[in-house]
Design a protein around this motif. Structure first.
Motif, short mmCIF file in Angstrom:
data_model
loop_
_atom_site.label_atom_id
_atom_site.label_comp_id
_atom_site.label_asym_id
_atom_site.label_seq_id
_atom_site.Cartn_x
_atom_site.Cartn_y
_atom_site.Cartn_z
N ALA A 261 -5.08 16.80 6.44
CA ALA A 261 -5.82 16.22 5.33
C ALA A 261 -5.79 14.70 5.33
CB ALA A 261 -5.27 16.74 4.01
N LEU A 262 -5.02 14.10 6.20
CA LEU A 262 -4.93 12.65 6.23
C LEU A 262 -6.16 12.06 6.89
CD1 LEU A 262 -1.24 12.24 7.40
CD2 LEU A 262 -2.12 12.07 5.08
N PRO A 263 -6.97 11.26 6.18
CA PRO A 263 -8.14 10.65 6.81
C PRO A 263 -7.71 9.69 7.91
CG PRO A 263 -8.25 10.50 4.42
CD PRO A 263 -6.87 10.97 4.77
N ALA A 264 -8.56 9.53 8.92
CA ALA A 264 -8.24 8.66 10.05
C ALA A 264 -8.53 7.20 9.76
CB ALA A 264 -9.01 9.12 11.28
N PHE A 265 -9.38 6.89 8.79
CA PHE A 265 -9.75 5.52 8.52
C PHE A 265 -9.91 5.36 7.00
CE2 PHE A 265 -12.97 2.19 7.95
CZ PHE A 265 -12.34 1.16 8.61
N LEU A 266 -9.21 4.44 6.42
CA LEU A 266 -9.22 4.30 4.97
C LEU A 266 -9.65 2.90 4.55
CD1 LEU A 266 -5.78 5.98 4.21
CD2 LEU A 266 -8.02 6.93 3.74
N PRO A 267 -10.88 2.73 4.10
CA PRO A 267 -11.26 1.42 3.56
C PRO A 267 -10.87 1.33 2.09
CG PRO A 267 -13.16 2.85 3.67
CD PRO A 267 -11.99 3.63 4.20
N TYR A 268 -10.03 0.40 1.75
CA TYR A 268 -9.58 0.22 0.36
C TYR A 268 -10.32 -0.96 -0.26
CZ TYR A 268 -5.82 3.41 1.48
OH TYR A 268 -5.10 4.52 1.84
N THR A 269 -10.60 -0.87 -1.56
CA THR A 269 -11.30 -1.93 -2.29
C THR A 269 -10.54 -2.24 -3.57
OG1 THR A 269 -12.68 -0.39 -3.52
CG2 THR A 269 -13.53 -1.12 -1.39
N GLU A 270 -11.13 -3.09 -4.41
CA GLU A 270 -10.49 -3.46 -5.68
C GLU A 270 -10.17 -2.24 -6.54
OE1 GLU A 270 -13.14 -5.21 -4.51
OE2 GLU A 270 -12.71 -7.33 -4.73
N ARG A 271 -10.99 -1.21 -6.46
CA ARG A 271 -10.75 -0.04 -7.30
C ARG A 271 -9.50 0.73 -6.90
NH1 ARG A 271 -15.89 2.75 -4.96
NH2 ARG A 271 -15.03 3.26 -2.93
N ASP A 272 -8.96 0.46 -5.71
CA ASP A 272 -7.74 1.13 -5.25
C ASP A 272 -6.47 0.36 -5.60
OD1 ASP A 272 -9.02 3.36 -3.88
OD2 ASP A 272 -9.76 1.83 -2.49
N ASP A 273 -6.61 -0.76 -6.30
CA ASP A 273 -5.46 -1.58 -6.67
C ASP A 273 -4.40 -0.73 -7.38
OD1 ASP A 273 -3.79 -3.74 -7.20
OD2 ASP A 273 -4.90 -4.33 -9.00
N GLY A 274 -3.17 -0.84 -6.93
CA GLY A 274 -2.06 -0.13 -7.54
C GLY A 274 -1.88 1.30 -7.06
N SER A 275 -2.71 1.74 -6.13
CA SER A 275 -2.64 3.14 -5.68
C SER A 275 -1.63 3.32 -4.56
CB SER A 275 -4.02 3.62 -5.23
OG SER A 275 -4.42 2.95 -4.05
N SER A 276 -1.31 4.59 -4.32
CA SER A 276 -0.43 4.99 -3.23
C SER A 276 -1.18 5.98 -2.36
CB SER A 276 0.83 5.67 -3.76
OG SER A 276 1.57 4.78 -4.55
N SER A 277 -0.99 5.90 -1.06
CA SER A 277 -1.67 6.80 -0.12
C SER A 277 -0.73 7.21 0.99
CB SER A 277 -2.88 6.12 0.50
OG SER A 277 -3.86 5.86 -0.46
N VAL A 278 -1.08 8.34 1.60
CA VAL A 278 -0.39 8.80 2.80
C VAL A 278 -1.31 8.49 3.98
CG1 VAL A 278 0.58 10.79 4.00
CG2 VAL A 278 0.74 10.64 1.51
N ILE A 279 -0.77 7.81 4.99
CA ILE A 279 -1.56 7.42 6.16
C ILE A 279 -0.79 7.77 7.43
CG2 ILE A 279 -2.82 5.61 4.95
CD1 ILE A 279 -0.89 3.57 6.15
#
Length: 153
Positions: free
Chosen positions: A45-63
């Motif tokens: 389920a882990l995406p291979a490419f993750l573009p993050y933007t201002e809306r992702d501020d403060g988030s946590s992800s598994v990469i």
């Protein structure tokens, strides 16, 4: 497969025509959406490419270790403001570029998007922080901030 082929052809055409702005837009289309397949195992389920933007501020992800992570943030360097990005140890920055919102240059004070691409090198945890300010002004802690945290597999 058809989607990637179409995007690849579009990217080649835009780059061959000398359109850096258009090429950046197509690269954004190539990004896989942040949607998890409910039938996938946690590693699938882990995406291979993750573009993050201002809306992702403060988030946590598994990469995944070794796969690029791109952060895209709006900035206005004409007014002197720029994102100063600080990844934690274990991240290697492989790209940092700016794409203007006005590629023709007809607007004097046009902003655009800063793209920072980095690779997490080892499994573990990591973070990326950024501050939006003028580089010559002292860091008072009152500037606009941005933060992401990661679990790296």
């Amino acid at each position: 497969m058809r989607y990637n082929t179409i995007c690849t052809v579009a990217l080649i055409l835009l780059v061959s025509m000398g359109s850096a702005w258009g090429a950046g837009a197509v690269l954004g289309l190539l990004a896989k959406p942040k949607v998890m397949d409910t039938n996938a195992t946690p590693d699938d389920a882990l995406p291979a490419f993750l573009p993050y933007t201002e809306r992702d501020d403060g988030s946590s992800s598994v990469i995944r270790a070794g796969e690029p992570v791109t952060i895209r943030l709006y900035e206005n360097p004409a007014a002197g403001y720029r994102w100063t990005v600080t990844p934690s140890s274990g991240f290697r920055v492989i790209g940092d570029y700016f794409i203007s919102a006005d590629p023709a240059g007809s607007v004097t004070d046009a902003g655009g998007w800063r793209h920072i691409t980095m690779i997490p090198e080892l499994p573990g945890t990591g973070s990326v922080t950024a501050v939006y300010k003028r580089p010559w002004e002292p860091d008072t802690g009152s500037g606009r901030g941005y933060a992401l945290s990661f679990t790296i597999r």
